[in-house]
Structures are given as structure tokens and as C-alpha cells.
Motif scaffolding. Sequence first.
Motif, PDB file in Angstrom:
ATOM      1  N   TYR A  21      28.674  41.654  43.413  1.00  0.00           N
ATOM      2  CA  TYR A  21      27.674  42.542  42.804  1.00  0.00           C
ATOM      3  C   TYR A  21      26.601  41.782  42.038  1.00  0.00           C
ATOM      4  O   TYR A  21      25.616  42.373  41.608  1.00  0.00           O
ATOM      5  CB  TYR A  21      28.364  43.549  41.875  1.00  0.00           C
ATOM      6  N   TYR A  25      31.076  41.639  34.401  1.00  0.00           N
ATOM      7  CA  TYR A  25      31.945  42.798  34.247  1.00  0.00           C
ATOM      8  C   TYR A  25      31.700  43.532  32.932  1.00  0.00           C
ATOM      9  O   TYR A  25      32.099  44.697  32.787  1.00  0.00           O
ATOM     10  CB  TYR A  25      33.426  42.377  34.353  1.00  0.00           C
ATOM     11  N   HIS A  26      31.123  42.839  31.959  1.00  0.00           N
ATOM     12  CA  HIS A  26      30.903  43.435  30.637  1.00  0.00           C
ATOM     13  C   HIS A  26      29.541  42.978  30.138  1.00  0.00           C
ATOM     14  O   HIS A  26      28.931  42.094  30.719  1.00  0.00           O
ATOM     15  CB  HIS A  26      31.987  42.982  29.640  1.00  0.00           C
ATOM     16  N   CYS A  60      36.945  52.557  36.798  1.00  0.00           N
ATOM     17  CA  CYS A  60      36.587  51.152  37.000  1.00  0.00           C
ATOM     18  C   CYS A  60      37.256  50.306  35.908  1.00  0.00           C
ATOM     19  O   CYS A  60      36.611  49.744  35.018  1.00  0.00           O
ATOM     20  CB  CYS A  60      35.083  50.964  37.061  1.00  0.00           C
ATOM     21  N   PHE A  61      38.543  50.223  36.046  1.00  0.00           N
ATOM     22  CA  PHE A  61      39.426  49.622  35.047  1.00  0.00           C
ATOM     23  C   PHE A  61      39.167  48.130  34.839  1.00  0.00           C
ATOM     24  O   PHE A  61      39.252  47.632  33.708  1.00  0.00           O
ATOM     25  CB  PHE A  61      40.874  49.859  35.495  1.00  0.00           C
ATOM     26  N   GLY A  62      38.871  47.405  35.906  1.00  0.00           N
ATOM     27  CA  GLY A  62      38.591  45.961  35.791  1.00  0.00           C
ATOM     28  C   GLY A  62      39.744  45.224  35.137  1.00  0.00           C
ATOM     29  O   GLY A  62      40.893  45.325  35.569  1.00  0.00           O
ATOM     30  N   VAL A  63      39.453  44.502  34.059  1.00  0.00           N
ATOM     31  CA  VAL A  63      40.516  43.810  33.326  1.00  0.00           C
ATOM     32  C   VAL A  63      40.993  44.630  32.116  1.00  0.00           C
ATOM     33  O   VAL A  63      41.722  44.125  31.261  1.00  0.00           O
ATOM     34  CB  VAL A  63      40.090  42.382  32.892  1.00  0.00           C
ATOM     35  N   GLY A  64      40.529  45.868  32.042  1.00  0.00           N
ATOM     36  CA  GLY A  64      41.114  46.811  31.089  1.00  0.00           C
ATOM     37  C   GLY A  64      40.653  46.682  29.643  1.00  0.00           C
ATOM     38  O   GLY A  64      41.340  47.164  28.736  1.00  0.00           O
ATOM     39  N   TYR A  65      39.494  46.115  29.399  1.00  0.00           N
ATOM     40  CA  TYR A  65      39.048  45.977  28.008  1.00  0.00           C
ATOM     41  C   TYR A  65      38.876  47.339  27.332  1.00  0.00           C
ATOM     42  O   TYR A  65      39.235  47.513  26.164  1.00  0.00           O
ATOM     43  CB  TYR A  65      37.712  45.219  27.941  1.00  0.00           C
ATOM     44  N   ASN A  66      38.320  48.297  28.065  1.00  0.00           N
ATOM     45  CA  ASN A  66      38.061  49.594  27.423  1.00  0.00           C
ATOM     46  C   ASN A  66      39.376  50.285  27.047  1.00  0.00           C
ATOM     47  O   ASN A  66      39.508  50.841  25.952  1.00  0.00           O
ATOM     48  CB  ASN A  66      37.225  50.493  28.344  1.00  0.00           C
ATOM     49  N   GLU A  89      40.743  51.635  40.007  1.00  0.00           N
ATOM     50  CA  GLU A  89      40.206  50.297  40.325  1.00  0.00           C
ATOM     51  C   GLU A  89      40.487  50.015  41.805  1.00  0.00           C
ATOM     52  O   GLU A  89      41.562  50.354  42.294  1.00  0.00           O
ATOM     53  CB  GLU A  89      40.875  49.237  39.422  1.00  0.00           C
ATOM     54  N   ASN A  90      39.511  49.407  42.482  1.00  0.00           N
ATOM     55  CA  ASN A  90      39.735  49.168  43.914  1.00  0.00           C
ATOM     56  C   ASN A  90      39.982  47.699  44.257  1.00  0.00           C
ATOM     57  O   ASN A  90      40.086  47.356  45.432  1.00  0.00           O
ATOM     58  CB  ASN A  90      38.567  49.720  44.752  1.00  0.00           C
ATOM     59  N   ASP A  91      40.039  46.831  43.239  1.00  0.00           N
ATOM     60  CA  ASP A  91      40.106  45.396  43.538  1.00  0.00           C
ATOM     61  C   ASP A  91      41.327  44.764  42.854  1.00  0.00           C
ATOM     62  O   ASP A  91      41.315  44.554  41.634  1.00  0.00           O
ATOM     63  CB  ASP A  91      38.791  44.756  43.042  1.00  0.00           C
ATOM     64  N   ASP A 128      39.604  53.162  46.333  1.00  0.00           N
ATOM     65  CA  ASP A 128      38.268  53.658  46.030  1.00  0.00           C
ATOM     66  C   ASP A 128      38.377  54.853  45.064  1.00  0.00           C
ATOM     67  O   ASP A 128      39.044  55.855  45.391  1.00  0.00           O
ATOM     68  CB  ASP A 128      37.595  54.086  47.340  1.00  0.00           C
ATOM     69  N   ALA A 129      37.720  54.734  43.928  1.00  0.00           N
ATOM     70  CA  ALA A 129      37.811  55.777  42.900  1.00  0.00           C
ATOM     71  C   ALA A 129      37.419  57.151  43.443  1.00  0.00           C
ATOM     72  O   ALA A 129      37.933  58.176  42.975  1.00  0.00           O
ATOM     73  CB  ALA A 129      36.922  55.413  41.715  1.00  0.00           C
ATOM     74  N   ASP A 146      32.710  53.178  33.824  1.00  0.00           N
ATOM     75  CA  ASP A 146      32.202  51.809  33.723  1.00  0.00           C
ATOM     76  C   ASP A 146      32.056  51.074  35.064  1.00  0.00           C
ATOM     77  O   ASP A 146      32.543  49.947  35.223  1.00  0.00           O
ATOM     78  CB  ASP A 146      33.155  51.021  32.793  1.00  0.00           C
TER      79      ASP A 146
HETATM   80  C1  LIG Z   1      31.676  46.732  35.344  1.00  0.00           C
HETATM   81  S1  LIG Z   1      33.248  46.434  36.029  1.00  0.00           S
HETATM   82  C2  LIG Z   1      34.335  47.294  34.948  1.00  0.00           C
HETATM   83  C3  LIG Z   1      34.849  46.480  33.800  1.00  0.00           C
HETATM   84  C4  LIG Z   1      36.059  47.098  33.161  1.00  0.00           C
HETATM   85  N1  LIG Z   1      35.834  48.404  32.594  1.00  0.00           N
HETATM   86  C5  LIG Z   1      36.723  46.171  32.165  1.00  0.00           C
HETATM   87  O1  LIG Z   1      36.898  46.529  31.002  1.00  0.00           O
HETATM   88  O2  LIG Z   1      37.078  45.088  32.570  1.00  0.00           O
HETATM   89  C6  LIG Z   1      33.256  47.531  37.421  1.00  0.00           C
HETATM   90  C7  LIG Z   1      34.589  47.642  38.150  1.00  0.00           C
HETATM   91  O3  LIG Z   1      34.479  48.620  39.177  1.00  0.00           O
HETATM   92  C8  LIG Z   1      35.294  48.254  40.268  1.00  0.00           C
HETATM   93  N2  LIG Z   1      34.859  49.025  41.429  1.00  0.00           N
HETATM   94  C9  LIG Z   1      33.737  48.863  42.185  1.00  0.00           C
HETATM   95  N3  LIG Z   1      33.658  49.801  43.132  1.00  0.00           N
HETATM   96  C10 LIG Z   1      34.758  50.605  42.971  1.00  0.00           C
HETATM   97  C11 LIG Z   1      35.242  51.757  43.643  1.00  0.00           C
HETATM   98  N4  LIG Z   1      34.565  52.294  44.659  1.00  0.00           N
HETATM   99  N5  LIG Z   1      36.387  52.304  43.217  1.00  0.00           N
HETATM  100  C12 LIG Z   1      37.082  51.774  42.178  1.00  0.00           C
HETATM  101  N6  LIG Z   1      36.667  50.685  41.495  1.00  0.00           N
HETATM  102  C13 LIG Z   1      35.512  50.108  41.891  1.00  0.00           C
HETATM  103  C14 LIG Z   1      35.085  46.752  40.345  1.00  0.00           C
HETATM  104  O4  LIG Z   1      36.110  46.116  41.056  1.00  0.00           O
HETATM  105  C15 LIG Z   1      35.047  46.379  38.856  1.00  0.00           C
HETATM  106  O5  LIG Z   1      36.315  46.018  38.402  1.00  0.00           O
END
Ligand SMILES: C[S@@+](CC[C@H](N)C(=O)[O-])C[C@H]1O[C@@H](n2cnc3c(N)ncnc32)[C@H](O)[C@@H]1O
Length: 213
Positions: A21, A25-26, A60-66, A89-91, A128-129, A146
Motif C-alpha cells: 500500500y 500502518y500508523h 483492520c486489526f493489524g498489530v492491534g495497537y487500537n 484482518e486479512n493478512d 476480507d473484512a 482503521d
Molecule cells: C492502517 S493498517 C491498520 C493498523 C492497525 N489498526 C494497528 O493498530 O496495527 C490497515 C490494515 O488493514 C488490513 N486490510 C487491508 N485490506 C483489508 C481487507 N479487505 N480486510 C481486512 N483487513 C484488511 C491490512 O492488512 C492492515 O493490517
Amino acid sequence: MKRLNQKVTGDSSITLFSEKYQEHYHSTKGAVEESFEKFVKPCRIAELAKKGKITILDVCFGVGYNSAAAVEVALEANPDCKIKIIGLENDQKILDERKNLNPAFKYYDIIKEEKTDERIKLKILLGDARETIKQIKEKVDAVFFDPFSPKVCPELWTKEFFECVKNVMKPGAILTTYSCARVVRDNMKAVGFKVEDGPILGRRGPATIATLK
Ligand SMILES: C[S@@+](CC[C@H](N)C(=O)[O-])C[C@H]1O[C@@H](n2cnc3c(N)ncnc32)[C@H](O)[C@@H]1O
């Protein structure tokens, strides 16, 4: 496996960079600060926690900071609060990055190891969310929204997806997001959200707070 590049942000906490992208991520102004100020506080997590029970949707949980910031604020407000977090989260690769991070959240180990106990339940729906949100059968009190920016990840800022998010929110629930983009707010309004400015951090635009009318 290749690890993601780390960057130290303005509050000394670490964020990661997505090659796909081309975004971090933050916020690079302060990753941990962003979680508390743009997501957790405007969602009134402390107030909700005082009622004893809280369910949070972390889109969009990512590494879960929120989520980590939410657990800290909720337990500070009410040590007996029962907290349920549903993360989308999809990754798997970004979820795996949690083990390489030690942000200054009091309860990051819970987020890292997905520990579940009497008080805290964390469930991550991987995929996919836009699809996984359909598995959610309960209603939530707060939503952290997020995704990467609307420019690079437009599919998650659509009316269709906001409608799905709205459908899992309790009346009076609050959604917070860092973006104030016109398209985001227009799409939120189109599906019935009331939209207000959230906090401003640094010199960027305000966050957005969306509630159901
Ligand atoms: C800006 S980051 C989020 C950071 C996260 N909130 C944190 O605290 O780490 C966006 C996240 O959206 C995820 N993402 C992107 N497309 C997605 C989808 N279609 N479904 C679910 N997650 C998705 C990415 O893998 C990424 O982890």
C-alpha cells in the motif's frame, strides 16, 4: 520470512511500512498516541467500561495497537470490566509481526498472544473484512475503523461496507476513524451516520466520529 520495515514514530513507538500500500500502518507522528487519541478516547471507552461490559469491533486489526489502547483505558476505568474484542484482518503476516513488537501498552501481551480470560476475549476473524463482518452475530458498542487510506484502499470506505458496519452497531454506538476525507464522510452520511470532527493531532486534519442518528 521477510519482516516488514519498522519506523520509529514521533512518540518513540514503532510503526511498520506496507510495501503493497506504500503507507505506514500508523501515524508517523506517534503510533501509540494515535490509538489513544484518535480511536479510544473519542469512542468513550472509559465511560463504556464503567458500565461493566464492552464489545469492540476493531476493523483492520493489524498489530492491534487500537485494541491494546482500549484494553488499557477500559481496565483503568473499571478493573472488573468484561471486554470483548472482535478484530477483522486479512493478512496473517501482519498479525505475525506482533511478536516482533513491544509497544508501551500495559496489556500488549494479551493482544500479542490472544490470551483469553475471565475479563478479556479477543477473536480475530481472518479474511476480507467485507466478508468476515457477515459472521458477526452480536452488536458492538464501539468501532475502530482503521483501513489504509481511501486513496489506496477504497474498497473499505464504501457505502456498502459502512452499511455492514452500521448493522453490527448498537444504537448509540460510536465509530472512530483517523480520516476526514470528503468521500469517507459522504459515504458515512449516505448510510445514516451523523458525522462530527474528531481530535486533531499535529498539523493534520481532524479525525472523524460517526454515530447513528
Ligand atoms: C492502517 S493498517 C491498520 C493498523 C492497525 N489498526 C494497528 O493498530 O496495527 C490497515 C490494515 O488493514 C488490513 N486490510 C487491508 N485490506 C483489508 C481487507 N479487505 N480486510 C481486512 N483487513 C484488511 C491490512 O492488512 C492492515 O493490517
